[in-house]
Design an enzyme around this catalytic site. Structure first.
Site, short mmCIF file in Angstrom:
data_model
loop_
_atom_site.label_atom_id
_atom_site.label_comp_id
_atom_site.label_asym_id
_atom_site.label_seq_id
_atom_site.Cartn_x
_atom_site.Cartn_y
_atom_site.Cartn_z
N HIS A 140 36.03 -91.03 20.09
CA HIS A 140 37.40 -90.76 20.54
C HIS A 140 38.37 -91.78 19.93
CE1 HIS A 140 40.54 -89.89 23.69
NE2 HIS A 140 40.85 -91.15 23.41
N GLU A 141 38.01 -93.06 20.00
CA GLU A 141 38.90 -94.11 19.48
C GLU A 141 39.00 -94.04 17.95
OE1 GLU A 141 40.83 -95.76 21.34
OE2 GLU A 141 39.89 -95.01 23.18
N HIS A 144 41.52 -91.50 16.76
CA HIS A 144 42.90 -91.98 16.78
C HIS A 144 43.24 -92.67 15.46
CE1 HIS A 144 43.99 -90.95 20.80
NE2 HIS A 144 43.18 -91.80 21.40
N GLU A 214 45.72 -87.59 23.21
CA GLU A 214 44.47 -87.87 23.91
C GLU A 214 43.59 -86.62 23.94
OE1 GLU A 214 43.38 -90.73 24.71
OE2 GLU A 214 45.23 -91.76 24.18
#
Length: 305
Positions: A140-141, A144, A214
């Site tokens: 997930h990070e 980004h 997100e």
């Protein structure tokens, strides 16, 4: 370099529109300050210097505020191994890996581009998650970073920070500055009004972008790892644990909520959810549940959606 994280055209459009609108707001804000303060050189130099400082040093500022320390492979071999594997799968540069000593379970990514990025996890997160769950959070990070929305959020938040600082400065100057003539009082009142309006508009624009990014990161991470249920399990576990941490222990971290895997706000009663930097847990789990169904993956035990 184009990573293998699933591209998101809607995220790109939202980032472009947000930056365009904030750019117009930024120009209007600076022009208003120049007219009101009658010193274009001072305004341009100060605002420009602060913008450059935030953009180039945002990763160091976030790391300092969150007590993050860069860690080498010898210190956290399993953490580095997961990041190495995900970066290889995604075909992207490996970011700097850091660990924060905070007990609050969370993670964040920061940096101006994929070649100058940091991914940081807290010791509280490492202690609570299973390997597959940790992989989902790190994916997930990393998404980004790959989508470059970390840099966009960093730039976008700058205008709101400046406007907020000016409002505080003007307020305390009026409060403790002694008597002022009428013209000066009018200028200060207008500056405060303009700054407050700019802060409110930038606040709403950033919140709208932040919530979508997100969901985009959850989606990209689930598709890259092929295990949306593991990410859903991590979300459920982390959100539940943060809700049990006393509010006073979360206050230091709340300034960086837009960068976190999940916000450091505990429970979100009432109207607060409409101003959150993140979509609700239910929205995130529902999306991961749909992706799990599309991939034919069985949901993890105890995972919603």
């Amino acid at each position: 370099m184009q990573s293998r994280f699933r591209s998101d055209r809607r995220l790109t459009v939202r980032m472009t529109v947000t930056m365009f609108l904030l750019g117009l707001l930024y120009v209007a804000f600076v022009a208003a300050l120049i007219v009101l303060l009658k010193s274009w050189l001072l305004v341009v130099v100060l605002v420009g210097a602060m913008f450059v400082a935030q953009f180039w040093f945002s990763d160091r500022i976030a790391m300092f505020a969150m007590h993050g320390q860069v860690v080498e492979r010898e210190e956290y071999p399993e953490l580095h191994a997961v990041v190495d594997r995900l970066c290889a799968i995604a075909d992207m540069p490996k970011p700097v890996v850091a660990v924060s000593s905070m007990d609050m379970p969370n993670a964040f990514a920061t940096g101006r581009n994929p070649d100058h990025a940091v991914v940081c996890v807290t010791t509280g997160l490492l202690r609570r998650l299973e390997p597959a769950e940790l992989e989902g959070v790190l994916a997930h990070e990393l998404s980004h970073v790959a989508h470059k929305d970390v840099a966009v959020i960093t730039i976008a938040s700058f205008l709101g920070v400046i406007a907020g600082l000016i409002v505080r400065f003007a307020f305390y100057s009026q409060l403790f500055g002694g008597r002022r003539d009428q013209n000066t009082a009018v200028v200060f009142a207008v500056v405060m009004g303009v700054s407050a309006a700019v802060y409110a508009i930038s606040f709403l624009l950033i919140r709208a972008l932040s919530r979508y990014r997100e969901l985009a990161a959850d989606r990209a991470a689930a598709l890259l790892t092929g295990r949306p249920s593991a990410l859903a399990s991590a979300l459920t576990k982390v959100s539940g644990d943060i809700a049990r941490i006393p509010t006073e222990d979360l206050r230091t971290a709340q300034a960086f909520n837009a960068f976190y895997f999940t916000p450091a706000t505990g429970k979100e009663p009432g109207i607060e959810r409409f101003f959150s930097t993140h979509p609700t847990l239910e929205q995130r789990l529902e999306q991961l549940g749909r992706i799990s169904g599309e991939l034919g993956e069985a949901a993890a035990p105890g995972t919603a959606g």
